[in-house]
Scaffold this motif. Structure first.
Motif, mmCIF file in Angstrom:
data_model
loop_
_atom_site.group_PDB
_atom_site.id
_atom_site.type_symbol
_atom_site.label_atom_id
_atom_site.label_comp_id
_atom_site.label_asym_id
_atom_site.label_seq_id
_atom_site.Cartn_x
_atom_site.Cartn_y
_atom_site.Cartn_z
ATOM 1 N N UNK A 1 0.836 -1.197 0.000
ATOM 2 C CA UNK A 1 0.000 0.000 0.000
ATOM 3 C C UNK A 1 0.873 1.251 0.000
ATOM 4 N N UNK A 2 1.898 1.274 0.872
ATOM 5 C CA UNK A 2 2.785 2.444 0.966
ATOM 6 C C UNK A 2 3.508 2.685 -0.359
ATOM 7 N N UNK A 3 4.050 1.644 -0.945
ATOM 8 C CA UNK A 3 4.850 1.844 -2.163
ATOM 9 C C UNK A 3 3.943 2.298 -3.314
ATOM 10 N N UNK B 1 11.934 12.780 -2.079
ATOM 11 C CA UNK B 1 11.305 12.307 -0.847
ATOM 12 C C UNK B 1 12.379 11.664 0.006
ATOM 13 N N UNK B 2 12.228 11.762 1.312
ATOM 14 C CA UNK B 2 13.169 10.999 2.149
ATOM 15 C C UNK B 2 12.624 9.589 2.399
ATOM 16 N N UNK B 3 11.502 9.261 1.743
ATOM 17 C CA UNK B 3 10.903 7.926 1.822
ATOM 18 C C UNK B 3 10.729 7.484 3.273
ATOM 19 N N UNK B 4 10.426 8.420 4.122
ATOM 20 C CA UNK B 4 10.258 8.044 5.512
ATOM 21 C C UNK B 4 8.787 8.215 5.850
ATOM 22 N N UNK B 5 8.175 7.214 6.426
ATOM 23 C CA UNK B 5 6.747 7.292 6.707
ATOM 24 C C UNK B 5 6.442 6.548 7.993
ATOM 25 N N UNK C 1 12.446 3.662 7.387
ATOM 26 C CA UNK C 1 13.781 3.592 6.766
ATOM 27 C C UNK C 1 13.758 3.153 5.313
ATOM 28 N N UNK C 2 12.758 3.565 4.589
ATOM 29 C CA UNK C 2 12.647 3.093 3.203
ATOM 30 C C UNK C 2 13.807 3.565 2.330
ATOM 31 N N UNK C 3 14.447 4.685 2.702
ATOM 32 C CA UNK C 3 15.570 5.165 1.879
ATOM 33 C C UNK C 3 16.772 4.227 1.966
ATOM 34 N N UNK C 4 16.739 3.288 2.915
ATOM 35 C CA UNK C 4 17.869 2.363 3.052
ATOM 36 C C UNK C 4 17.675 1.100 2.206
ATOM 37 N N UNK C 5 16.550 0.972 1.535
ATOM 38 C CA UNK C 5 16.343 -0.289 0.816
ATOM 39 C C UNK C 5 16.362 -0.146 -0.701
ATOM 40 N N UNK D 1 11.497 0.805 -7.074
ATOM 41 C CA UNK D 1 11.916 -0.338 -6.262
ATOM 42 C C UNK D 1 13.237 -0.938 -6.723
ATOM 43 N N UNK D 2 14.135 -0.112 -7.281
ATOM 44 C CA UNK D 2 15.460 -0.653 -7.628
ATOM 45 C C UNK D 2 16.189 -0.970 -6.324
ATOM 46 N N UNK D 3 16.489 -2.241 -6.078
ATOM 47 C CA UNK D 3 17.037 -2.605 -4.767
ATOM 48 C C UNK D 3 18.474 -2.119 -4.554
ATOM 49 N N UNK D 4 18.770 -1.760 -3.314
ATOM 50 C CA UNK D 4 20.166 -1.527 -2.960
ATOM 51 C C UNK D 4 20.879 -2.876 -2.898
ATOM 52 N N UNK D 5 22.220 -2.796 -2.864
ATOM 53 C CA UNK D 5 22.983 -4.038 -2.987
ATOM 54 C C UNK D 5 22.632 -5.045 -1.877
#
Ligand code: GDP
Length: 502
Positions: free
Chosen positions: A115-117, A136-140, A145-149, A233-237
């Protein structure tokens, strides 16, 4: 060789969907006969036994026809994907950030990850439509911590100046003049469902892409949503490593992804029995085997769920299937649905389901819809690489799904002009409304159609051979056969950035 033209391709796609509808209809009616008249049961079983292989053979033939243009279409898919990726890249990475216009995305809903994404992606639709860099800092509330993923939204615009509270809210004034504000930075705030009556709401498609997409894809709207969703949704490593590790050795193709959403969803969507999912899985494997007669097929299922019992239930009732599951994810999902700590599990599950050859789920769930969206980055038509066993696909805040009537339809059993009074006040209003719609499905009452009518289709009214909605001409609502209508593709005036025309 000579390739198929647009019309021929549409005939092939229609043939495929007609077969699916025949199957859904026959199955639905035979089950009714089976339940209602015990004497007919042996005959019903015999009919199903004869019908299913015939249907698989026909599906396999049509799949082979589609195969004939696969290579050629693959080239066009690549070109379209790259064009869109380039447009997003240019929009998101202006050479000089200080002078670029920006859109700040402020999502403050407390809902699950899917829902959030989906809320964040709404901002990307508007950003691309208005030529503003999405920030966005993608924080909700739900996931701080969405900016970390995921990878950062931009490489060149890293921080938004000023205070979010001071940014003016972006509003779409009207369809002809999509840019509402000249402010250097505007925000889009989403608390519950934003009223997204913008020309860039999902379920529309950039105008210039429509001719190409119509040629090669059964559902251009879904394809476009998928491109944006997979950018966000491009994943971090660490995440792609985590997915790779979770995948393990058992995850091998062919494999069918199954998402069973239970626990808290049961108030929002009706309960779907395990058998309903497994019937769809078995249909897919029957056709697969028909097309690969020399292969010894292991019937693998990648199962993702928030119900800890389903894995073992399936192993007992369907011993011929190999169940691949990241078991601990189901346990965590049940306990930690609305906190950041369940995030890694849902991401592993979603990305792995999106890697499957076929997906069976419920589109009443954000998770199911996300999987089908993420499947849209392949270089072939994945519009029917997923099947829903309840509602049809929707995107909250979307442009209405409209159907154009191709053939008249006489309503055998017309729905009454008024809804029945809502059931007693024991559920919230939206649950009662859904129950009412699902009641229409159960009753099977219909709506009269004339060629040329337009229908607002309701996602809740879907049983894979009938859809339902309201006929705009008559104001009457009810079910109608899917093959008598076609989806209307709504063009949207997205700007074509220089040097990115097709
Ligand atoms: P919806 O409620 O089904 O529309 O989807 P949401 O994504 O909004 O909320 C569901 C939440 O339940 C997800 O965010 C997950 O935390 C959890 N969940 C549901 N299904 C699964 C699943 O298959 N695997 C995992 N790991 N979590 C799930």
């Amino acid at each position: 060789g000579e390739s198929f033209d647009l019309q021929e391709r549409q005939h092939i796609r229609n043939a495929m969907s007609d077969v699916e509808q025949i199957q859904a209809m026959v199955r639905h009616q035979l089950i009714k006969i089976y339940q209602e008249s015990p004497k007919a049961q042996p005959l019903v079983i015999k009919m199903i036994k004869q019908f299913l292989p015939l249907k698989s053979a026909l599906t396999a033939e049509i799949e082979e026809l589609k195969e004939l243009t696969k290579q050629e279409d693959g080239e066009l898919f690549k070109k379209l994907r790259k064009t869109v990726a380039r447009r997003i890249d240019l929009n998101q990475n202006p050479a000089k950030c200080s002078t670029a216009k920006k859109l700040y995305c402020n999502v403050q809903s407390a809902c699950g990850f899917g829902c959030i994404i989906h809320h964040y992606t709404i901002c990307l639709f508007i950003s691309l439509g208005t030529g503003r860099v999405m920030m966005s800092n993608m924080s909700n509330l739900a996931y701080p911590n969405m900016d970390k993923i995921f990878l950062p939204l931009s490489r060149t615009c890293l921080t938004a100046e000023g205070n979010v509270d001071d940014y003016p809210e972006w509003e779409s004034p009207n369809d002809e003049h999509p840019s509402s504000s000249d402010a250097p930075i505007v925000k889009v705030s989403i608390v519950y469902h934003r009223d997204r009556k913008t020309p860039f709401a999902p379920w529309t498609v950039p105008k210039d892409l429509i001719p190409s997409l119509e040629r090669i894809h059964g559902n251009p709207m879904l394809w476009w949503i998928g491109q944006l969703q997979s950018y966000l949704m491009r994943p971090q490593k660490w995440l792609s490593d985590s997915i790779k590790e979770a995948k393990g050795e058992e995850f091998q193709h062919p494999i069918v992804g199954v998402h069973v959403r239970r626990s808290d969803k049961i108030s929002e969507a009706s309960y779907m029995a395990n058998d309903a999912y497994m019937t769809a899985v078995s249909d897919w494997y029957d056709t697969y085997e028909m097309r690969h007669p020399n292969e010894t097929v292991v019937r693998r299922i990648f199962l993702a769920t928030d119900d800890i019992l389903i894995g073992s239930q399936l192993k007992i009732t369907y011993p011929k299937y190999r169940i691949v599951q990241i078991q601990k994810n189901a346990v965590v999902a049940l306990a930690k649905r609305f906190s950041g700590s369940g995030l890694e599990g849902i991401l592993q599950d979603v990305f792995l389901m999106a890697e499957c050859d076929y997906f069976v789920g419920t589109m009443s769930s954000n998770v199911g819809r996300l999987v089908h969206e993420l499947m849209q980055t392949r270089d072939y038509d994945t519009s029917n690489a997923a099947i829903t066993i309840d509602h049809s696909f929707r995107y909250y805040g979307q442009f209405p799904e409209r159907h154009l009537v191709l053939n008249d339809h006489h309503a055998e059993n017309p729905c009454p002009p008024e809804f029945e009074p809502l059931p007693p006040n024991q559920f919230p209003k939206y649950v009662r409304e859904r129950l009412q719609l699902e009641n229409i499905l159960k009753q099977g009452c219909e709506v009269e159609l004339r060629k040329g009518d337009i229908i607002d289709a309701w996602p809740e009214l879907n049983n894979n051979y009938m859809r339902g909605g309201v006929n705009i001409r008559s104001g009457r609502w009810g079910l109608y056969p899917k093959f008598k209508v076609k989806q209307i593709i709504e063009p949207a005036p997205y700007p074509v950035i220089e040097n990115t025309s097709l």
